[in-house]
Design a protein around this motif. Structure first.
Motif, mmCIF file in Angstrom:
data_model
loop_
_atom_site.group_PDB
_atom_site.id
_atom_site.type_symbol
_atom_site.label_atom_id
_atom_site.label_comp_id
_atom_site.label_asym_id
_atom_site.label_seq_id
_atom_site.Cartn_x
_atom_site.Cartn_y
_atom_site.Cartn_z
ATOM 1 N N HIS A 61 36.144 51.960 35.808
ATOM 2 C CA HIS A 61 36.499 50.681 36.447
ATOM 3 C C HIS A 61 37.109 49.790 35.384
ATOM 4 O O HIS A 61 36.412 49.319 34.474
ATOM 5 N N GLU A 80 33.121 43.448 38.360
ATOM 6 C CA GLU A 80 34.476 43.575 38.913
ATOM 7 C C GLU A 80 34.647 42.721 40.167
ATOM 8 O O GLU A 80 35.753 42.533 40.652
ATOM 9 N N TRP A 81 33.578 42.175 40.696
ATOM 10 C CA TRP A 81 33.663 41.268 41.854
ATOM 11 C C TRP A 81 33.791 39.808 41.434
ATOM 12 O O TRP A 81 33.707 38.902 42.272
ATOM 13 N N HIS A 128 41.687 47.564 42.251
ATOM 14 C CA HIS A 128 40.369 47.259 42.777
ATOM 15 C C HIS A 128 40.504 46.141 43.803
ATOM 16 O O HIS A 128 41.624 45.756 44.162
ATOM 17 N N HIS A 129 39.391 45.593 44.266
ATOM 18 C CA HIS A 129 39.448 44.603 45.345
ATOM 19 C C HIS A 129 40.267 43.366 44.983
ATOM 20 O O HIS A 129 40.781 42.685 45.861
ATOM 21 N N TYR A 171 41.296 55.833 42.046
ATOM 22 C CA TYR A 171 40.524 54.969 42.953
ATOM 23 C C TYR A 171 41.534 53.960 43.508
ATOM 24 O O TYR A 171 42.384 53.463 42.764
ATOM 25 N N TRP A 224 40.473 58.299 45.721
ATOM 26 C CA TRP A 224 39.114 57.808 45.965
ATOM 27 C C TRP A 224 39.211 56.413 46.569
ATOM 28 O O TRP A 224 39.342 55.419 45.874
ATOM 29 N N ASP A 226 38.113 52.942 48.670
ATOM 30 C CA ASP A 226 36.935 52.081 48.654
ATOM 31 C C ASP A 226 37.294 50.794 49.390
ATOM 32 O O ASP A 226 38.463 50.601 49.764
ATOM 33 N N TRP A 229 35.091 48.543 54.377
ATOM 34 C CA TRP A 229 34.045 48.108 55.314
ATOM 35 C C TRP A 229 34.386 46.863 56.135
ATOM 36 O O TRP A 229 33.666 46.491 57.031
ATOM 37 N N ARG A 257 35.571 57.288 52.225
ATOM 38 C CA ARG A 257 35.773 55.837 52.340
ATOM 39 C C ARG A 257 37.193 55.499 52.802
ATOM 40 O O ARG A 257 37.541 54.340 52.953
ATOM 41 N N GLU A 282 26.175 56.081 46.742
ATOM 42 C CA GLU A 282 26.460 55.199 45.604
ATOM 43 C C GLU A 282 25.168 54.700 44.986
ATOM 44 O O GLU A 282 24.304 54.171 45.688
HETATM 45 O O1 FHN Z 1 32.677 47.004 45.853
HETATM 46 C C1 FHN Z 1 32.848 48.233 45.162
HETATM 47 C C2 FHN Z 1 32.312 48.150 43.762
HETATM 48 O O2 FHN Z 1 32.990 47.139 43.065
HETATM 49 C C3 FHN Z 1 32.522 49.488 43.072
HETATM 50 O O3 FHN Z 1 33.904 49.788 42.988
HETATM 51 C C4 FHN Z 1 31.777 50.566 43.872
HETATM 52 C C5 FHN Z 1 31.995 51.920 43.237
HETATM 53 O O4 FHN Z 1 31.800 52.903 44.204
HETATM 54 N N1 FHN Z 1 32.309 50.603 45.244
HETATM 55 C C6 FHN Z 1 32.173 49.348 45.969
HETATM 56 C C7 FHN Z 1 30.747 49.031 46.330
HETATM 57 O O5 FHN Z 1 30.281 50.021 47.237
#
Ligand code: FHN
Length: 697
Positions: A61, A80-81, A128-129, A171, A224, A226, A229, A257, A282
């Protein structure tokens, strides 16, 4: 007798036993492992081969969040959030771009550390997010090329993986807190309008970026996904993206995912939902193997995925190595995370652990790579992985707890041992073995070659002939009046013999042929036999008769529903309600979250009576996100407290028919929220606690 043999045992203490016929159990359903799109089962088997053999990979990450390194406004608990957890406005967060210059980044060094740790693939955050792209994309300037670094590290990593023989994987987050077309906005981003946002246009953006990722960096092992949801994403999008990705690289693997059917952090796929190619538990390891299901546990080394300079809570190497063995023994993969710094370095604690894991893998990797799940339900001293061939079986016995008497006992294995030896012994000197009925005994040296996990390779002739002890199918360890006990074995040509006590059944022990109704506290031991000889170890369990709690005297009229008290606050666990003043209170029909003033940071306490329809031992369950606790007659029965995704806990209590006090406390921090209370008795199947059983006075 073919298939699962279900022996219903009825043993009246004054009478004999008889068998209720055998019945086959339905096959456990495995999730849909492929989409309706391009690939089918045959393609899946060949595509998954390298991944199933690999067993061990590195998660990375790495992004703008490494610049603040977990700190914002004096708080140091972020990862990371951070952009949304610390509610950093977009423009302020964008400033991190000017500071991201990983001049110490060395792709070869990273990949060699992964390789030397025994990892066979690397999955790195391309986006990432936060929406920041760690690759040279033409779809947005919110990417690595517009930082002082001005270089695409993904190119270097792809080249290094090719050079050192690791699979390179991406990812990719579906959720995107930066792109103007992504919805929903963060609820705290009041000033950031959603006006004009077009989610379909965002999906098109995703596809354009995925095309870049799958056409500019060579063969990609895994996509991968993510962040799937949120309500804007659905299974239709998932199948479309799965098929699109596969159209670009037909051999690429895609996790579950990409869809919308993941069971939260448990990570497996809801029955019937689209599950991509593998499940993604996870920060947790499934309790048992999952035959027919491919899964990979992803886990941090400390408490954060992204780099947090204050987080020193790194898992001990011992724990990581044993988890690797545990996961492999259940047929899963282990994706272990590293969060690099903004300079491009792995934290020293990660480097040290990777090196130590590598030393263990250098000696023992054959017990991990290309292995299958353990044939044993449980081993008291460690774990087992295995390799099968036409005429031989190799069991790798991962010994965590070295036997003090030097005897490693492996019950229920009837094969003739060809050789037992320690992987840590360069000469692989044969260890002495012996047989004691169904058990093989391996004589070990006095001291373990590895205090964390010493592996014995046991080579057996032919196809494995192994039998676990029979299983007590009942979940009830206690009962109020009487209890019917089931014992099962899924092995062919076996019969079950038992003793009413803890002594090991022998060939002359009673044959279990009738359902057992136990009326007093009883210990029962069961064992499998074939042609008069034991073929398994013994299982022993006590079933305790217990007095039910008396029902409450009904002094006042009862009315349907529950009383509730509503609170607001930001908690990491259930608060001390004595110190709080409720914001509202009233009556609700059952455990609902209305009325409330906000979607996050709230708590409810429900109180009243549950009308128990029969005297029995009762299981109560709460499934909640976040924490919950359930009390009956002021006794704690279920403790499901804590900051967590949707998770279920259970507890049991013996209750007489009639009214019993019930109290349920629940809190939600941020994100999703839910609470479900269920019950089960010795005669009633599990069900949501009926509203009609709830009263207040
Ligand atoms: O929100 C993400 C989190 O930052 C991280 O990347 C994990 C890793 O699997 N996946 C999410 C939380 O389920």
């Amino acid at each position: 007798m073919k298939g699962r043999l279900l022996l219903l045992l009825v043993l009246c203490f004054t009478a004999g036993l008889h068998t209720a016929g055998a019945q086959s159990k339905s096959k456990s359903k495995t999730p849909d492992a492929v989409s309706s799109g391009i690939s089918g089962k045959a393609d899946l088997v060949s595509r998954m081969a390298w991944w199933r053999d690999a067993r061990f990979g590195m998660f990375i990450h790495w992004g703008l969040y490494a610049v603040p390194a977990g700190e914002w406004n004096g708080k140091t608990g972020y990862g990371e959030w951070i952009r949304t957890s610390a509610e950093i406005p977009l423009d302020d967060y964008d400033q991190f771009r000017t500071k991201f210059n990983p001049v110490k980044f060395d792709a070869d060094a990273w990949v060699k550390m992964a390789r030397d740790a025994g990892m066979k693939y690397i999955v790195i955050t391309s986006k990432h997010h936060d929406g920041f792209c760690m690759f040279d994309t033409k779809e947005t300037d919110f990417n690595i090329m517009t930082t002082p670094f001005k270089r695409d590290p993904m190119k270097d990593l792809a080249a290094a993986c090719k050079k050192y023989g690791l699979k390179f994987c991406f990812y990719y987050s579906i959720m995107d807190w930066h792109h103007p077309d992504y919805l929903p906005r963060r609820e705290w981003e009041k000033e950031r309008t959603a006006e004009g946002a077009d989610y379909d246009r965002y999906v098109a953006y995703m596809k354009a970026e995925l095309k870049e990722l799958l056409t500019s960096y060579g063969d990609i092992g895994v996509l991968w996904f993510d962040g799937e949801w949120e309500s804007t994403w659905n299974e239709k999008h998932g199948r479309e993206i799965y098929d699109y990705v596969k159209s670009l690289q037909p051999k690429v693997l895609v996790n579950n995912r990409v869809g919308a059917g993941r069971l939260d952090m448990e990570g497996l796929t809801k029955e019937g939902a689209f599950g991509g190619d593998f499940g993604t538990p996870e920060q947790q390891i499934p309790a048992t193997g999952l035959p027919g299901v491919d899964w990979e546990t992803c886990m941090t080394m400390n408490d954060h995925w992204g780099y947090n300079k204050a987080d020193k809570a790194f898992k001990p190497t011992r724990e990581i190595i044993r988890m690797l063995a545990d996961i492999a023994s259940k047929g899963g993969n282990y994706l272990l995370n590293v969060g690099p710094t903004s300079e491009g370095l792995f934290p020293k604690e990660s480097v040290d652990r990777l090196a130590a894991i590598g030393r263990w893998m250098k000696v023992n990797s054959e017990a991990i790579y290309e292995t299958q799940a353990s044939p044993f339900r449980q081993l008291s001293w460690g774990r087992c992985t295995r390799k099968n061939s036409a005429d031989k079986t190799i069991l790798y016995l991962h010994v965590f707890d070295w036997p003090a008497d030097g005897k490693l006992v492996l019950q229920g294995v009837l094969n003739t041992p060809e050789k037992a030896s320690l992987l840590a012994d360069p000469q692989r000197t044969a260890l002495k073995t012996d047989r004691n009925e169904d058990a093989l005994v391996i004589y070990l040296p006095k001291t373990a070659p590895d205090t964390i996990n010493s592996v014995v390779a046991l080579e057996l002739q032919g196809k494995l002939d192994q039998t676990d002890p029979p299983v007590f199918a009942t979940e009830f360890d206690m009962f109020t009046d009487s209890l019917s006990v089931n014992l099962t074995s899924d092995r062919e040509h076996v019969e079950i013999r038992y003793t009413t006590g803890s002594q090991e059944p022998v060939a002359a022990s009673a044959l279990l042929t009738h359902p057992l109704t136990i009326k007093t506290t009883t210990t029962l031991s069961g064992r499998c036999f074939r042609d008069g000889k034991p073929v398994s170890g013994t299982i022993t369990r006590e079933f305790r008769k217990t007095d039910p709690l008396k029902a409450q005297e009904q002094e006042r009229a009862m009315y349907p529903g529950l009383r509730y008290q509503y609170y607001e606050g930001a908690w990491d666990s259930l608060p001390d309600y004595h110190k709080l003043v409720p914001i509202a209170d009233g009556v609700v029909p059952d455990f609902i979250f209305t009325p409330r003033n906000q979607d996050d940071n709230f708590s409810f306490v429900y109180t009243g009576f549950v009308m128990i329809p029969e005297t029995s031992v009762w299981f109560f369950y709460t499934s909640s996100d976040d924490g919950s606790r359930l009390y009956i007659d002021d006794k704690p029965v279920v403790d499901n407290d804590g900051l967590h995704g949707s998770a279920e806990k259970q507890g049991t209590i013996a209750l007489a028919k009639g009214y019993h006090k019930i109290r349920v406390a629940y809190f939600d921090r941020t994100g999703s929220d839910n609470l479900l209370v269920s019950v089960k008795s010795q005669t009633q199947p599990k069900q949501v606690l009926p509203k009609s059983w709830l009263f207040f006075n």
